[in-house]
Design a protein around this motif. Sequence first.
Motif, PDB file in Angstrom:
ATOM      1  N   GLU A   1      30.466  -1.046 -13.766  1.00 13.48           N
ATOM      2  CA  GLU A   1      30.903  -0.107 -12.737  1.00 13.48           C
ATOM      3  C   GLU A   1      31.901  -0.780 -11.802  1.00 13.48           C
ATOM      4  O   GLU A   1      31.844  -1.992 -11.593  1.00 13.48           O
ATOM      5  CB  GLU A   1      29.710   0.387 -11.914  1.00 13.48           C
ATOM      6  CG  GLU A   1      28.734   1.251 -12.688  1.00 13.48           C
ATOM      7  CD  GLU A   1      27.651   1.816 -11.780  1.00 13.48           C
ATOM      8  OE1 GLU A   1      27.284   2.987 -11.959  1.00 13.48           O
ATOM      9  OE2 GLU A   1      27.165   1.078 -10.903  1.00 13.48           O
ATOM     10  N   LYS A   2      32.807   0.038 -11.226  1.00  9.34           N
ATOM     11  CA  LYS A   2      33.711  -0.448 -10.186  1.00  9.34           C
ATOM     12  C   LYS A   2      33.473   0.346  -8.914  1.00  9.34           C
ATOM     13  O   LYS A   2      33.071   1.514  -8.944  1.00  9.34           O
ATOM     14  CB  LYS A   2      35.167  -0.332 -10.625  1.00  9.34           C
ATOM     15  CG  LYS A   2      35.674   1.084 -10.823  1.00  9.34           C
ATOM     16  CD  LYS A   2      37.148   1.077 -11.214  1.00  9.34           C
ATOM     17  CE  LYS A   2      37.659   2.490 -11.475  1.00  9.34           C
ATOM     18  NZ  LYS A   2      39.089   2.488 -11.861  1.00  9.34           N
ATOM     19  N   GLN A   3      33.727  -0.314  -7.785  1.00 11.52           N
ATOM     20  CA  GLN A   3      33.477   0.320  -6.497  1.00 11.52           C
ATOM     21  C   GLN A   3      34.671   1.159  -6.074  1.00 11.52           C
ATOM     22  O   GLN A   3      35.819   0.716  -6.114  1.00 11.52           O
ATOM     23  CB  GLN A   3      33.182  -0.738  -5.440  1.00 11.52           C
ATOM     24  CG  GLN A   3      32.701  -0.155  -4.119  1.00 11.52           C
ATOM     25  CD  GLN A   3      32.203  -1.217  -3.167  1.00 11.52           C
ATOM     26  OE1 GLN A   3      32.521  -2.398  -3.318  1.00 11.52           O
ATOM     27  NE2 GLN A   3      31.409  -0.822  -2.186  1.00 11.52           N
TER      28      GLN A   3
ATOM     29  N   GLU B   1      32.500   3.892  -0.967  1.00 10.72           N
ATOM     30  CA  GLU B   1      31.081   3.548  -0.886  1.00 10.72           C
ATOM     31  C   GLU B   1      30.342   3.875  -2.182  1.00 10.72           C
ATOM     32  O   GLU B   1      29.130   3.656  -2.278  1.00 10.72           O
ATOM     33  CB  GLU B   1      30.433   4.306   0.282  1.00 10.72           C
ATOM     34  CG  GLU B   1      31.001   3.918   1.651  1.00 10.72           C
ATOM     35  CD  GLU B   1      30.304   4.655   2.777  1.00 10.72           C
ATOM     36  OE1 GLU B   1      29.436   5.509   2.481  1.00 10.72           O
ATOM     37  OE2 GLU B   1      30.622   4.378   3.949  1.00 10.72           O
ATOM     38  N   ASN B   2      31.049   4.381  -3.169  1.00  7.16           N
ATOM     39  CA  ASN B   2      30.426   4.794  -4.418  1.00  7.16           C
ATOM     40  C   ASN B   2      30.808   3.855  -5.560  1.00  7.16           C
ATOM     41  O   ASN B   2      31.765   3.086  -5.464  1.00  7.16           O
ATOM     42  CB  ASN B   2      30.828   6.233  -4.764  1.00  7.16           C
ATOM     43  CG  ASN B   2      30.403   7.221  -3.694  1.00  7.16           C
ATOM     44  OD1 ASN B   2      29.263   7.199  -3.247  1.00  7.16           O
ATOM     45  ND2 ASN B   2      31.330   8.098  -3.288  1.00  7.16           N
ATOM     46  N   TRP B   3      30.043   3.951  -6.666  1.00  6.57           N
ATOM     47  CA  TRP B   3      30.313   3.167  -7.862  1.00  6.57           C
ATOM     48  C   TRP B   3      30.485   4.131  -9.036  1.00  6.57           C
ATOM     49  O   TRP B   3      29.739   5.088  -9.178  1.00  6.57           O
ATOM     50  CB  TRP B   3      29.174   2.192  -8.144  1.00  6.57           C
ATOM     51  CG  TRP B   3      29.062   1.103  -7.114  1.00  6.57           C
ATOM     52  CD1 TRP B   3      28.446   1.173  -5.903  1.00  6.57           C
ATOM     53  CD2 TRP B   3      29.600  -0.213  -7.217  1.00  6.57           C
ATOM     54  NE1 TRP B   3      28.562  -0.024  -5.234  1.00  6.57           N
ATOM     55  CE2 TRP B   3      29.260  -0.902  -6.019  1.00  6.57           C
ATOM     56  CE3 TRP B   3      30.320  -0.904  -8.195  1.00  6.57           C
ATOM     57  CZ2 TRP B   3      29.617  -2.224  -5.788  1.00  6.57           C
ATOM     58  CZ3 TRP B   3      30.686  -2.223  -7.966  1.00  6.57           C
ATOM     59  CH2 TRP B   3      30.338  -2.870  -6.784  1.00  6.57           C
TER      60      TRP B   3
ATOM     61  N   ARG C   1      30.472  -4.561 -11.190  1.00  3.87           N
ATOM     62  CA  ARG C   1      29.082  -4.971 -11.346  1.00  3.87           C
ATOM     63  C   ARG C   1      28.503  -4.368 -12.626  1.00  3.87           C
ATOM     64  O   ARG C   1      29.085  -3.460 -13.228  1.00  3.87           O
ATOM     65  CB  ARG C   1      28.250  -4.506 -10.150  1.00  3.87           C
ATOM     66  CG  ARG C   1      28.014  -2.994 -10.120  1.00  3.87           C
ATOM     67  CD  ARG C   1      27.171  -2.569  -8.935  1.00  3.87           C
ATOM     68  NE  ARG C   1      26.821  -1.135  -9.025  1.00  3.87           N
ATOM     69  CZ  ARG C   1      26.142  -0.464  -8.086  1.00  3.87           C
ATOM     70  NH1 ARG C   1      25.772  -1.089  -6.967  1.00  3.87           N
ATOM     71  NH2 ARG C   1      25.854   0.811  -8.258  1.00  3.87           N
TER      72      ARG C   1
ATOM     73  N   LYS D   1      27.784  -9.565  -9.607  1.00  2.00           N
ATOM     74  CA  LYS D   1      29.202  -9.529  -9.250  1.00  2.00           C
ATOM     75  C   LYS D   1      30.007 -10.054 -10.430  1.00  2.00           C
ATOM     76  O   LYS D   1      29.862 -11.202 -10.821  1.00  2.00           O
ATOM     77  CB  LYS D   1      29.472 -10.380  -8.006  1.00  2.00           C
ATOM     78  CG  LYS D   1      28.799  -9.851  -6.739  1.00  2.00           C
ATOM     79  CD  LYS D   1      29.133 -10.731  -5.544  1.00  2.00           C
ATOM     80  CE  LYS D   1      28.456 -10.192  -4.280  1.00  2.00           C
ATOM     81  NZ  LYS D   1      28.769 -11.035  -3.088  1.00  2.00           N
TER      82      LYS D   1
END
Length: 325
Positions: free
Chosen positions: A263-265, A268-270, A304, A312
């Motif tokens: 996942e990527k940010q 505030e969400n992924w 992540r 990370k």
Amino acid sequence: MSMTTETNTPSLEELPSTFLVSLDNYSAISLKGEEQTNYLQGQVTCDVNSSNDDNLLIGAHCNAKGKVFSVFRLINRNSAHLLIQPKASLGGSISELKKFGVFAKVDITAKDELSFFALVGEQATNILQKHFNQAPDSLTPVVQSNTTTLVYIAGKQARYLLIDESPMLENIISTLNQPIYHSTLWSLLEINEGFPQLSDVSSGEYIPQMINLQAINGISFTKGCYLGQETVARMQYLGKNKRALYSLKTQLTQPLESDDVIEKQLGENWRKAGDILATYQADNGHCYLQAVLSSELDDSTALRIKSQPESKIIIQALPYSLVTE
């Protein structure tokens, strides 16, 4: 002959200076016959006409839409073209080659009788020079010594393939007196070198540029027509490709699951960042991943593993550039 394989799973930093890898998960497709070169030239991305007994080519076999069935290393052995690749991607590729091969004078078979080992590390060159009359190098990447084929693979560290029928190759390996690791370690080395690894799941999902084949000389843009060529050329010259192959590293406290997601940010969400092609998790928790992600990612992008949100992911440098000259 019984050979003992190391049971530990080392990280890159823990690898011995020189070692062997049993590539029991590798095989090759053989094309042999009067029209073997002409036929293969019209099926794959590399310029088969430039193939000879001494050189090594990288290429891909695509479908008509330009999606890659398999990525291979092409050599010549016993007057045949060999497409060396993981067994996981071989099935789909050989089926398609045979489908069109019925119209050409060429025999297409899987070389199940061949075995593959890799010799890797600081002393690899010296060891080969002691056991063979000639060791392959950057100028002559493929050398035939009696029945054994030796292949030099350029990269961050010296790597050589040793290819022969099983009984003969096992005898040779036993004389080299080096630790032998499981084939999973080869996955670590390929991830580190940025060489794409396709499985039966990822086969047929990506065009060549999405897995960096243009950056590792795996595509000839001057050879003429081949299956999928129109899509590959359009992607190259119109600049529409938005994905690339990455080498990634993270530290995990739990084993990576087969269905895990990167996942990527975004604020505030992924959100899902892309697809994982290959993984290697060392005993010390270091986890190496090969993934197809957005080509616009940079070191500032937060990544992540979804199932381990505290992880990370760090983007690793590739030994080649994706920038077109």
